[in-house]
Enzyme design. Sequence first.
Site, mmCIF file in Angstrom:
data_model
loop_
_atom_site.group_PDB
_atom_site.id
_atom_site.type_symbol
_atom_site.label_atom_id
_atom_site.label_comp_id
_atom_site.label_asym_id
_atom_site.label_seq_id
_atom_site.Cartn_x
_atom_site.Cartn_y
_atom_site.Cartn_z
ATOM 1 N N SER A 337 0.829 -1.195 0.000
ATOM 2 C CA SER A 337 0.000 0.000 0.000
ATOM 3 C C SER A 337 0.876 1.262 0.000
ATOM 4 O O SER A 337 1.785 1.389 -0.817
ATOM 5 C CB SER A 337 -0.943 -0.040 1.209
ATOM 6 O OG SER A 337 -1.934 0.953 1.129
ATOM 7 N N ASP A 401 -8.067 -4.621 -6.406
ATOM 8 C CA ASP A 401 -7.514 -3.720 -5.391
ATOM 9 C C ASP A 401 -7.593 -2.272 -5.885
ATOM 10 O O ASP A 401 -7.081 -1.932 -6.947
ATOM 11 C CB ASP A 401 -6.060 -4.126 -5.114
ATOM 12 C CG ASP A 401 -5.417 -3.333 -3.986
ATOM 13 O OD1 ASP A 401 -6.035 -2.367 -3.499
ATOM 14 O OD2 ASP A 401 -4.290 -3.690 -3.601
ATOM 15 N N HIS A 494 -7.731 -5.213 -1.167
ATOM 16 C CA HIS A 494 -6.459 -4.602 -0.760
ATOM 17 C C HIS A 494 -5.824 -5.337 0.425
ATOM 18 O O HIS A 494 -4.697 -5.033 0.792
ATOM 19 C CB HIS A 494 -6.685 -3.130 -0.408
ATOM 20 C CG HIS A 494 -5.426 -2.353 -0.202
ATOM 21 N ND1 HIS A 494 -4.437 -2.266 -1.148
ATOM 22 C CD2 HIS A 494 -4.979 -1.625 0.866
ATOM 23 C CE1 HIS A 494 -3.444 -1.511 -0.690
ATOM 24 N NE2 HIS A 494 -3.741 -1.112 0.527
#
Length: 516
Positions: A337, A401, A494
């Site tokens: 991320s 995602d 995610h």
Amino acid sequence: MATTNPQNDTYGAPNDACNGSRYLIVRPDKGRLRDLFRYAAFGDIGGGAAFLETSDAGVLAGEATDHRWVIVVSIIVRKVISFFGKPMEWTGYIVEFILNLLSENGNLIGLLYNLFHGKVVIPQRGSETFISTIGQFDGRIDLFKSESLAEDISGSSYAETGMQVEMGNLVLMDLCIMASKLAYENDKVVRNVVVHHWKMHFVDFYNCWNDFQKEMATQVFILCDKPKDANLILISFRGTEPFDADDWSTDFDYTWYEIPKVGKIHMGFLEALGLGSRTDAVTFQYHLLANCGTSSIGKKKLEPLMENRTAYYAVRSQLKSLLKEHKNAKFVVTGHSLGGALAILFPTVLVLHQEIELMHRLLGVYTFGQPRIGDRNLGSFMEVHLNIPVPRYFRMVYCNDIVPRIPYDDKTFLYKHFGVCLYYNSLYFEQNMKEEPNKNYFTLRNAVPMHLNAVWELIRSLLMKYLYGPEYKEGWFCIMGRVIGLAYPGLSAHFATDYVNSVRLGKKRTIQMSSL
């Protein structure tokens, strides 16, 4: 096309980059709703200017007109995130406490038993048993085939030939995703896992200063495969925390800083590394342009103060010491991320700072669910240093995602990915692609397929134990996340869980895939 050896390339920004650096800062806290409406509905530049700060009028006229809707969406999303910032923080605090209360007491039945007998274990935040929300989603801490990891990384052949960073290197990819996941934990948990589970050498954990946010907002840890004569040094940056409004606001930020003949760079990620603050945009020039006279003056003033407080300088200083101590070592940078964005930005700044020796000892960069960090020009500038003559930057993307698909990118928009994209669909088929499917997420034609896929992912989560074995069983908290994914597919996709599964269960596929 002629190939270029990066060792012979000129490092650092071009000399004329010292003059004419441009920037655009989007400030959702400025302006009024009336200004936003005028800007969105009628394209009134005056309304948009209330939210924008630029280096020159040309930037305002060009960006405010060409990318009006993206800026509007960025302002609205960040206003909403800011409004819910404190409730998100409180919710996260309560959720983490409850999850750790349950886990430390043997789940609900154990908690009730301990409560009845007056033996309830109260979680202590910051202890080596207090696990983050990300860790509660996926409790796996051991490395894949961990019994052979030391041999794979530190074997006698490594010093002679070096570990090759390539798609098939499962051991290194697994170490990177597990380290990226571990970065969400506190320093005591990280040390315990690295030393006692991975049997590696824990170097340090850094809690670093973000001068714009005015808090210790960036976390990173460093390990070596062994304490003496190490072959591998790993740097892992923490990513977007689920209940941290500032992290999510950074991901959706449109703000950028441009270095001429290098490209535009996401300003929020630069701030996370401690390389400036939008409150004084000149600080970015001081930190980024190592070959400028004014920059060297700024570095003399700023770097000693920042050395032990900001992520870039703290990590670079430790890395230099480790590489000097371990003559045969190379280093890997990784993150999930937001941590992935910082992982690729770190070597980018090393190039700008002409850290040639460090870059020659970079083994590779692995990122997971990473947002875009800059424009096409930045990608072209860095490809020479990272992917020629052989690829050293691998960007993993799982299915739908949302984070790798922001900030927005279209034919007129500036944010672009670069590097090798390894895309995994929801069957964990892997494909080497230039760009992940549905690269901007927010498209109507993909809405129905994404929600149907979320249904499949929920069903799959109930079957993982039977399909792949008990180590792939998803707990009740992870399944709850899958349920939330029915409404917001990009959020559940995610999870670090799917990236761990993609690495361990990933299957090569050479034919064209859908985004299923």
